[in-house]
Design a protein around this motif. Structure first.
Motif, PDB file in Angstrom:
ATOM      1  N   ARG A   1     -55.398   6.406 -19.463  1.00 19.36           N
ATOM      2  CA  ARG A   1     -56.553   5.854 -18.751  1.00 19.36           C
ATOM      3  C   ARG A   1     -57.557   6.965 -18.448  1.00 19.36           C
ATOM      4  O   ARG A   1     -57.261   8.136 -18.538  1.00 19.36           O
ATOM      5  CB  ARG A   1     -56.106   5.155 -17.473  1.00 19.36           C
ATOM      6  N   TRP A   2     -58.759   6.528 -18.086  1.00 17.20           N
ATOM      7  CA  TRP A   2     -59.813   7.440 -17.688  1.00 17.20           C
ATOM      8  C   TRP A   2     -60.212   7.091 -16.265  1.00 17.20           C
ATOM      9  O   TRP A   2     -60.310   5.921 -15.905  1.00 17.20           O
ATOM     10  CB  TRP A   2     -61.028   7.299 -18.611  1.00 17.20           C
ATOM     11  N   GLN A   3     -60.459   8.112 -15.467  1.00 13.49           N
ATOM     12  CA  GLN A   3     -60.936   7.904 -14.105  1.00 13.49           C
ATOM     13  C   GLN A   3     -62.337   8.491 -14.008  1.00 13.49           C
ATOM     14  O   GLN A   3     -62.540   9.679 -14.223  1.00 13.49           O
ATOM     15  CB  GLN A   3     -59.990   8.530 -13.088  1.00 13.49           C
ATOM     16  N   VAL A   4     -63.276   7.604 -13.688  1.00 13.74           N
ATOM     17  CA  VAL A   4     -64.681   7.981 -13.608  1.00 13.74           C
ATOM     18  C   VAL A   4     -65.121   7.887 -12.159  1.00 13.74           C
ATOM     19  O   VAL A   4     -64.924   6.855 -11.509  1.00 13.74           O
ATOM     20  CB  VAL A   4     -65.547   7.040 -14.480  1.00 13.74           C
ATOM     21  N   THR A   5     -65.703   8.965 -11.662  1.00 15.05           N
ATOM     22  CA  THR A   5     -66.263   8.969 -10.312  1.00 15.05           C
ATOM     23  C   THR A   5     -67.769   9.115 -10.435  1.00 15.05           C
ATOM     24  O   THR A   5     -68.254  10.081 -11.026  1.00 15.05           O
ATOM     25  CB  THR A   5     -65.681  10.129  -9.476  1.00 15.05           C
ATOM     26  N   ILE A   6     -68.491   8.151  -9.887  1.00 21.28           N
ATOM     27  CA  ILE A   6     -69.950   8.160  -9.925  1.00 21.28           C
ATOM     28  C   ILE A   6     -70.454   8.201  -8.490  1.00 21.28           C
ATOM     29  O   ILE A   6     -70.125   7.324  -7.682  1.00 21.28           O
ATOM     30  CB  ILE A   6     -70.507   6.909 -10.636  1.00 21.28           C
TER      31      ILE A   6
ATOM     32  N   GLU B   1     -61.775   3.049 -29.677  1.00 23.61           N
ATOM     33  CA  GLU B   1     -63.092   2.476 -29.371  1.00 23.61           C
ATOM     34  C   GLU B   1     -63.453   2.700 -27.903  1.00 23.61           C
ATOM     35  O   GLU B   1     -64.566   3.119 -27.579  1.00 23.61           O
ATOM     36  CB  GLU B   1     -63.062   0.977 -29.688  1.00 23.61           C
ATOM     37  N   VAL B   2     -62.496   2.448 -27.009  1.00 24.52           N
ATOM     38  CA  VAL B   2     -62.728   2.635 -25.570  1.00 24.52           C
ATOM     39  C   VAL B   2     -62.968   4.110 -25.271  1.00 24.52           C
ATOM     40  O   VAL B   2     -63.881   4.461 -24.522  1.00 24.52           O
ATOM     41  CB  VAL B   2     -61.541   2.076 -24.746  1.00 24.52           C
ATOM     42  N   LYS B   3     -62.166   4.977 -25.867  1.00 26.83           N
ATOM     43  CA  LYS B   3     -62.326   6.422 -25.654  1.00 26.83           C
ATOM     44  C   LYS B   3     -63.719   6.889 -26.062  1.00 26.83           C
ATOM     45  O   LYS B   3     -64.371   7.642 -25.338  1.00 26.83           O
ATOM     46  CB  LYS B   3     -61.265   7.181 -26.438  1.00 26.83           C
ATOM     47  N   ALA B   4     -64.197   6.423 -27.216  1.00 28.01           N
ATOM     48  CA  ALA B   4     -65.512   6.828 -27.709  1.00 28.01           C
ATOM     49  C   ALA B   4     -66.626   6.405 -26.756  1.00 28.01           C
ATOM     50  O   ALA B   4     -67.517   7.200 -26.448  1.00 28.01           O
ATOM     51  CB  ALA B   4     -65.746   6.239 -29.098  1.00 28.01           C
ATOM     52  N   MET B   5     -66.580   5.158 -26.273  1.00 27.39           N
ATOM     53  CA  MET B   5     -67.671   4.706 -25.401  1.00 27.39           C
ATOM     54  C   MET B   5     -67.613   5.355 -24.015  1.00 27.39           C
ATOM     55  O   MET B   5     -68.644   5.615 -23.414  1.00 27.39           O
ATOM     56  CB  MET B   5     -67.726   3.182 -25.322  1.00 27.39           C
ATOM     57  N   VAL B   6     -66.398   5.631 -23.515  1.00 29.84           N
ATOM     58  CA  VAL B   6     -66.275   6.269 -22.202  1.00 29.84           C
ATOM     59  C   VAL B   6     -66.776   7.708 -22.270  1.00 29.84           C
ATOM     60  O   VAL B   6     -67.522   8.160 -21.396  1.00 29.84           O
ATOM     61  CB  VAL B   6     -64.817   6.207 -21.697  1.00 29.84           C
ATOM     62  N   GLU B   7     -66.372   8.428 -23.306  1.00 32.15           N
ATOM     63  CA  GLU B   7     -66.790   9.827 -23.428  1.00 32.15           C
ATOM     64  C   GLU B   7     -68.274   9.960 -23.747  1.00 32.15           C
ATOM     65  O   GLU B   7     -68.897  10.950 -23.386  1.00 32.15           O
ATOM     66  CB  GLU B   7     -65.928  10.541 -24.462  1.00 32.15           C
ATOM     67  N   ALA B   8     -68.848   8.955 -24.410  1.00 31.28           N
ATOM     68  CA  ALA B   8     -70.289   8.977 -24.707  1.00 31.28           C
ATOM     69  C   ALA B   8     -71.117   8.444 -23.542  1.00 31.28           C
ATOM     70  O   ALA B   8     -72.342   8.491 -23.585  1.00 31.28           O
ATOM     71  CB  ALA B   8     -70.576   8.153 -25.952  1.00 31.28           C
ATOM     72  N   GLN B   9     -70.480   7.956 -22.496  1.00 33.53           N
ATOM     73  CA  GLN B   9     -71.144   7.346 -21.336  1.00 33.53           C
ATOM     74  C   GLN B   9     -72.100   6.237 -21.766  1.00 33.53           C
ATOM     75  O   GLN B   9     -73.239   6.156 -21.313  1.00 33.53           O
ATOM     76  CB  GLN B   9     -71.905   8.403 -20.528  1.00 33.53           C
TER      77      GLN B   9
ATOM     78  N   VAL C   1     -74.838   2.963  -1.200  1.00 33.18           N
ATOM     79  CA  VAL C   1     -73.630   3.217  -2.003  1.00 33.18           C
ATOM     80  C   VAL C   1     -73.299   4.704  -1.997  1.00 33.18           C
ATOM     81  O   VAL C   1     -74.125   5.541  -2.343  1.00 33.18           O
ATOM     82  CB  VAL C   1     -73.810   2.719  -3.452  1.00 33.18           C
ATOM     83  N   GLN C   2     -72.066   5.023  -1.584  1.00 34.14           N
ATOM     84  CA  GLN C   2     -71.613   6.412  -1.595  1.00 34.14           C
ATOM     85  C   GLN C   2     -70.954   6.781  -2.910  1.00 34.14           C
ATOM     86  O   GLN C   2     -71.204   7.849  -3.455  1.00 34.14           O
ATOM     87  CB  GLN C   2     -70.597   6.663  -0.477  1.00 34.14           C
ATOM     88  N   GLN C   3     -70.065   5.874  -3.414  1.00 28.99           N
ATOM     89  CA  GLN C   3     -69.288   6.239  -4.590  1.00 28.99           C
ATOM     90  C   GLN C   3     -68.772   5.020  -5.333  1.00 28.99           C
ATOM     91  O   GLN C   3     -68.388   4.035  -4.722  1.00 28.99           O
ATOM     92  CB  GLN C   3     -68.105   7.091  -4.141  1.00 28.99           C
ATOM     93  N   PHE C   4     -68.761   5.120  -6.656  1.00 29.63           N
ATOM     94  CA  PHE C   4     -68.064   4.180  -7.531  1.00 29.63           C
ATOM     95  C   PHE C   4     -66.867   4.939  -8.094  1.00 29.63           C
ATOM     96  O   PHE C   4     -67.025   6.051  -8.611  1.00 29.63           O
ATOM     97  CB  PHE C   4     -68.946   3.761  -8.709  1.00 29.63           C
ATOM     98  N   PHE C   5     -65.700   4.343  -8.012  1.00 28.42           N
ATOM     99  CA  PHE C   5     -64.498   4.934  -8.596  1.00 28.42           C
ATOM    100  C   PHE C   5     -63.963   3.940  -9.614  1.00 28.42           C
ATOM    101  O   PHE C   5     -63.442   2.893  -9.256  1.00 28.42           O
ATOM    102  CB  PHE C   5     -63.467   5.234  -7.507  1.00 28.42           C
ATOM    103  N   LEU C   6     -64.155   4.259 -10.899  1.00 30.17           N
ATOM    104  CA  LEU C   6     -63.849   3.341 -11.989  1.00 30.17           C
ATOM    105  C   LEU C   6     -62.643   3.859 -12.771  1.00 30.17           C
ATOM    106  O   LEU C   6     -62.637   4.997 -13.225  1.00 30.17           O
ATOM    107  CB  LEU C   6     -65.066   3.231 -12.906  1.00 30.17           C
ATOM    108  N   THR C   7     -61.616   3.015 -12.909  1.00 31.40           N
ATOM    109  CA  THR C   7     -60.443   3.337 -13.720  1.00 31.40           C
ATOM    110  C   THR C   7     -60.484   2.456 -14.956  1.00 31.40           C
ATOM    111  O   THR C   7     -60.510   1.232 -14.836  1.00 31.40           O
ATOM    112  CB  THR C   7     -59.139   3.098 -12.929  1.00 31.40           C
ATOM    113  N   ILE C   8     -60.491   3.089 -16.132  1.00 29.67           N
ATOM    114  CA  ILE C   8     -60.584   2.369 -17.404  1.00 29.67           C
ATOM    115  C   ILE C   8     -59.313   2.621 -18.198  1.00 29.67           C
ATOM    116  O   ILE C   8     -58.904   3.777 -18.372  1.00 29.67           O
ATOM    117  CB  ILE C   8     -61.810   2.832 -18.215  1.00 29.67           C
ATOM    118  N   PHE C   9     -58.697   1.550 -18.691  1.00 30.48           N
ATOM    119  CA  PHE C   9     -57.453   1.649 -19.438  1.00 30.48           C
ATOM    120  C   PHE C   9     -57.712   1.565 -20.940  1.00 30.48           C
ATOM    121  O   PHE C   9     -58.784   1.136 -21.371  1.00 30.48           O
ATOM    122  CB  PHE C   9     -56.484   0.544 -18.996  1.00 30.48           C
ATOM    123  N   ASN C  10     -56.711   1.971 -21.741  1.00 29.34           N
ATOM    124  CA  ASN C  10     -56.827   1.984 -23.208  1.00 29.34           C
ATOM    125  C   ASN C  10     -57.255   0.652 -23.802  1.00 29.34           C
ATOM    126  O   ASN C  10     -57.949   0.610 -24.806  1.00 29.34           O
ATOM    127  CB  ASN C  10     -55.486   2.367 -23.845  1.00 29.34           C
TER     128      ASN C  10
END
Length: 167
Positions: free
Chosen positions: A119-124, A40-48, A132-141
């Motif tokens: 985990r997924w590492q998202v850099t925005i 479920e987490v993988k699907a929502m992260v990859e779909a943004q 704001v320069q950057q958001f660095f988001l780490t999302i776990f399973n």
């Protein structure tokens, strides 16, 4: 007398067998739920299509603060909407005092997603969000997440929380 002892030992053996079977079933059920949550987490992260909800704020200086209000960062393919508090040192004061937190809507941003083990590492990097320069988001399973925010005119701050699907 021996037949009575034989019956007791059979009863004990039967109870141990039942316990081991139920324990095994519970462990299988638990691992299935973990796998479902990870998918479920993988699907929502990859779909943004997700919302980060922080529970604690960790300023660079000071102590961890529990957040009692509803703060969010909403992520979609075309928009980032941030409504976060800020605790820390600001090097310039905001023009509008009501905009003291990390609040912006961005439609022009770079989004980079990396998958590393569980985990997924998202850099925005928003280009139209001002400070704001950057958001660095780490999302776990399991859906828990950590967000680190880097700003031009403020000391960095991080948040711990979780992600949910954006409807």
């Amino acid at each position: 007398m021996k037949t009575h002892q034989f019956t007791r030992s059979r009863a004990i053996l039967l109870m141990v067998s039942i316990l081991s079977v139920t324990t095994g079933m519970a462990q299988n059920d638990k691992s299935n739920k973990k796998a479902e949550k990870a998918a479920e987490v993988k699907a929502m992260v990859e779909a943004q299509r997700y919302i980060f909800k922080p529970q604690t704020a960790n300023p660079m200086r000071g102590r961890t603060m529990q957040l009692t209000s509803e703060y969010t960062v909403k992520v979609s393919k075309d928009t980032i909407v941030s409504d976060l508090p800020y605790f820390g040192r600001a090097f310039t004061a905001p023009i509008d005092p009501s905009k003291g937190g990390i609040q912006f809507n961005s439609t022009n941003f770079d989004y980079k997603l990396e998958t590393i083990k569980k985990r997924w590492q998202v850099t925005i990097k928003p280009t139209d969000a001002g400070d704001v320069q950057q958001f660095f988001l780490t999302i776990f399973n399991n859906g828990s997440a950590t967000l680190q925010v880097t700003s031009t005119n403020r000391t960095p701050i991080s948040f711990n929380g979780y992600v949910v699907e954006r409807k």
